[in-house]
Design an enzyme around this catalytic site. Structure first.
Site, PDB file in Angstrom:
ATOM      1  N   VAL A   1       0.840  -1.213   0.000  1.00  0.00           N
ATOM      2  CA  VAL A   1       0.000   0.000   0.000  1.00  0.00           C
ATOM      3  C   VAL A   1       0.871   1.259   0.000  1.00  0.00           C
ATOM      4  O   VAL A   1       0.718   2.142  -0.857  1.00  0.00           O
ATOM      5  CB  VAL A   1      -0.952  -0.002   1.228  1.00  0.00           C
ATOM      6  CG1 VAL A   1      -1.671   1.336   1.362  1.00  0.00           C
ATOM      7  CG2 VAL A   1      -1.944  -1.138   1.108  1.00  0.00           C
TER       8      VAL A   1
ATOM      9  N   ARG B   1      -9.027 -20.317   1.385  1.00  0.00           N
ATOM     10  CA  ARG B   1      -8.637 -21.182   0.267  1.00  0.00           C
ATOM     11  C   ARG B   1      -9.890 -21.300  -0.595  1.00  0.00           C
ATOM     12  O   ARG B   1     -10.937 -21.709  -0.111  1.00  0.00           O
ATOM     13  CB  ARG B   1      -8.205 -22.555   0.786  1.00  0.00           C
ATOM     14  CG  ARG B   1      -7.045 -22.486   1.796  1.00  0.00           C
ATOM     15  CD  ARG B   1      -6.563 -23.887   2.151  1.00  0.00           C
ATOM     16  NE  ARG B   1      -5.802 -23.902   3.394  1.00  0.00           N
ATOM     17  CZ  ARG B   1      -4.488 -23.709   3.475  1.00  0.00           C
ATOM     18  NH1 ARG B   1      -3.793 -23.467   2.396  1.00  0.00           N
ATOM     19  NH2 ARG B   1      -3.875 -23.766   4.642  1.00  0.00           N
TER      20      ARG B   1
ATOM     21  N   ILE C   1       4.103 -20.069   6.313  1.00  0.00           N
ATOM     22  CA  ILE C   1       5.029 -20.480   7.375  1.00  0.00           C
ATOM     23  C   ILE C   1       5.879 -21.679   6.944  1.00  0.00           C
ATOM     24  O   ILE C   1       6.899 -21.966   7.537  1.00  0.00           O
ATOM     25  CB  ILE C   1       4.302 -20.812   8.706  1.00  0.00           C
ATOM     26  CG1 ILE C   1       3.384 -22.027   8.556  1.00  0.00           C
ATOM     27  CG2 ILE C   1       3.571 -19.600   9.248  1.00  0.00           C
ATOM     28  CD1 ILE C   1       2.948 -22.623   9.892  1.00  0.00           C
ATOM     29  N   ASP C   2       5.440 -22.374   5.886  1.00  0.00           N
ATOM     30  CA  ASP C   2       6.103 -23.630   5.499  1.00  0.00           C
ATOM     31  C   ASP C   2       7.482 -23.456   4.871  1.00  0.00           C
ATOM     32  O   ASP C   2       8.259 -24.403   4.829  1.00  0.00           O
ATOM     33  CB  ASP C   2       5.221 -24.405   4.512  1.00  0.00           C
ATOM     34  CG  ASP C   2       4.004 -24.999   5.189  1.00  0.00           C
ATOM     35  OD1 ASP C   2       3.919 -24.922   6.423  1.00  0.00           O
ATOM     36  OD2 ASP C   2       3.137 -25.529   4.477  1.00  0.00           O
TER      37      ASP C   2
ATOM     38  N   ARG D   1       2.960 -29.748   5.864  1.00  0.00           N
ATOM     39  CA  ARG D   1       2.197 -30.827   5.232  1.00  0.00           C
ATOM     40  C   ARG D   1       3.072 -31.623   4.258  1.00  0.00           C
ATOM     41  O   ARG D   1       3.009 -32.830   4.202  1.00  0.00           O
ATOM     42  CB  ARG D   1       1.024 -30.185   4.479  1.00  0.00           C
ATOM     43  CG  ARG D   1      -0.116 -31.083   4.217  1.00  0.00           C
ATOM     44  CD  ARG D   1      -1.269 -30.333   3.601  1.00  0.00           C
ATOM     45  NE  ARG D   1      -0.917 -29.000   3.115  1.00  0.00           N
ATOM     46  CZ  ARG D   1      -1.759 -27.981   3.046  1.00  0.00           C
ATOM     47  NH1 ARG D   1      -2.989 -28.130   3.459  1.00  0.00           N
ATOM     48  NH2 ARG D   1      -1.388 -26.812   2.562  1.00  0.00           N
TER      49      ARG D   1
ATOM     50  N   GLY E   1      17.487 -28.070  20.220  1.00  0.00           N
ATOM     51  CA  GLY E   1      18.371 -29.145  20.702  1.00  0.00           C
ATOM     52  C   GLY E   1      17.689 -30.501  20.695  1.00  0.00           C
ATOM     53  O   GLY E   1      17.951 -31.344  21.567  1.00  0.00           O
TER      54      GLY E   1
ATOM     55  N   HIS F   1      -1.906 -24.824  15.193  1.00  0.00           N
ATOM     56  CA  HIS F   1      -2.041 -23.471  14.635  1.00  0.00           C
ATOM     57  C   HIS F   1      -1.408 -22.371  15.487  1.00  0.00           C
ATOM     58  O   HIS F   1      -1.419 -21.220  15.068  1.00  0.00           O
ATOM     59  CB  HIS F   1      -3.525 -23.163  14.372  1.00  0.00           C
ATOM     60  CG  HIS F   1      -4.044 -23.895  13.169  1.00  0.00           C
ATOM     61  ND1 HIS F   1      -4.398 -25.212  13.215  1.00  0.00           N
ATOM     62  CD2 HIS F   1      -4.226 -23.485  11.891  1.00  0.00           C
ATOM     63  CE1 HIS F   1      -4.800 -25.602  12.014  1.00  0.00           C
ATOM     64  NE2 HIS F   1      -4.702 -24.578  11.188  1.00  0.00           N
TER      65      HIS F   1
END
Ligand code: F6P
Length: 331
Positions: A29, A77, A132-133, A177, A191, A258
């Protein structure tokens, strides 16, 4: 300055949310306004594009969001966007709203949609990797990955305390996934004794062998990180198989779920999102389309959606190797 054909950009977030998406929206923006372009947001990703949920954005609309998790534009989605009819409705709305170019923020599915949309209707798009993957080819890190790993680490540290107090073996499931990026990094940072990931073959007999050598004879507590997509099963399933082989072990399972998707983005994610959001706008102005902005070896690059979608980014083998060495085999 802006090329004449692009006057109005639409930004949206799609797929699983990731911390730092708001920082990316802000950059798109503010970057657009800097170049005297109009900018609007689309709510709920492709779902909102089909439903005509557009909203004008100003510099003030994105004040005070850089530090917030989630996405102010919501995410979804979309099944409907997979159909030609859905995309035709989306195009009608995009046209009627006077949008010349789009900035999708998301992952693989998001860019697959943007690629098809460009091929069918010629709407230019430059994507921003938000997941995040960390499983996108064309960028060393995706927005949200660093925060997710730090969130996982926070929990792993706490679980390690109780694992140690009770001399237990913990299987901790993290997201991923199809990939083990979160698992590998959080295993090293936390660790952990092992990371079980889809990219490498998980063998039950190796887990049992290692636990026999250490849990039963030397180390009193163990943390094993499991990527949710591991081919041997999820953490609960793998833990059950191990318990069958080694009933004397006190085994517990925690699924971080999550929690990894929420929270305030780390500095690394805020800076990455800011850089890539601005890069998307500047890429569009420079005439780029059908590409994702990313940072590889500290340099900004644009990778075609085709490559981003089809090419696999490998998990660093050296990092995988380290986990075993540093877990203290010889203790
Ligand atoms: O793609 C990001 C991700 O968090 C994956 O790691 C996970 O498998 C998936 O989304 C979960 O999606 P949802 O929140 O739609 O169940």
């Amino acid at each position: 300055m802006s090329t004449p054909q692009i006057k109005k950009i639409a930004v949206f977030t799609s797929g699983g949310d990731a911390p730092g998406m708001n920082a990316a929206i802000r950059a798109v923006v503010r970057g657009s306004l800097y170049y005297n372009l109009e900018v609007c947001g689309i709510l709920r990703g492709y779902e909102g594009m089909i439903a005509g949920q557009f909203l004008p954005l100003t510099g003030l609309s994105v004040s005070n969001i850089i530090q917030r998790g989630g996405t102010i534009l919501k995410s979804a989605r979309s099944e409907d966007f997979r159909s030609k009819a859905g995309r035709a409705r989306a195009y009608e709305n995009v046209k009627n709203y006077g949008i010349d170019a789009i900035v999708p923020i998301g992952g693989n599915g998001t860019f697959t949609g943007a690629k098809i949309f460009f091929e069918e209707y010629g709407i230019p798009s430059v994507g921003v990797p938000g997941t995040i993957d960390n499983d996108l080819y064309g960028t060393d890190f995706t927005i949200g990955y660093d925060t997710a790993v730090n969130t996982a680490l926070d929990s792993i540290d706490k679980i390690r305390d109780t694992a140690d107090a009770h001399e237990r073996v913990f299987f901790i499931e993290v997201m991923g996934r199809d990939t083990g990026f979160i698992a590998v990094r959080s295993a090293i940072g936390g660790g952990a004794e092992m990371a079980l990931i889809p990219e490498t073959r998980t063998k039950l007999k190796d887990i049992v062998k290692k636990l026999t050598a250490t849990a039963l004879h030397t180390k009193s507590s163990h943390v094993i990180i499991v990527a949710e997509g591991d081919e041997e099963g999820n953490a609960m399933e793998i833990a059950a198989k191990v318990k069958k082989e080694l009933p004397e072990l006190d085994i517990k399972v925690t699924n971080l779920g999550h929690t990894q998707r929420g929270g305030s983005p780390t500095a690394a994610d805020r800076v990455l999102a800011s850089r890539l959001g601005l890069a998307a706008v500047e890429g569009l102005i420079a005439g780029k389309t059908g590409v994702m902005a990313g940072i590889v070896n500290r340099s900004l690059i644009y990778t075609s959606f085709e490559d981003t979608i089809t090419k696999k980014k490998p998990v660093n083998k050296d990092l995988i190797r380290m986990i075993d060495i540093l877990s203290g085999r010889g203790l």
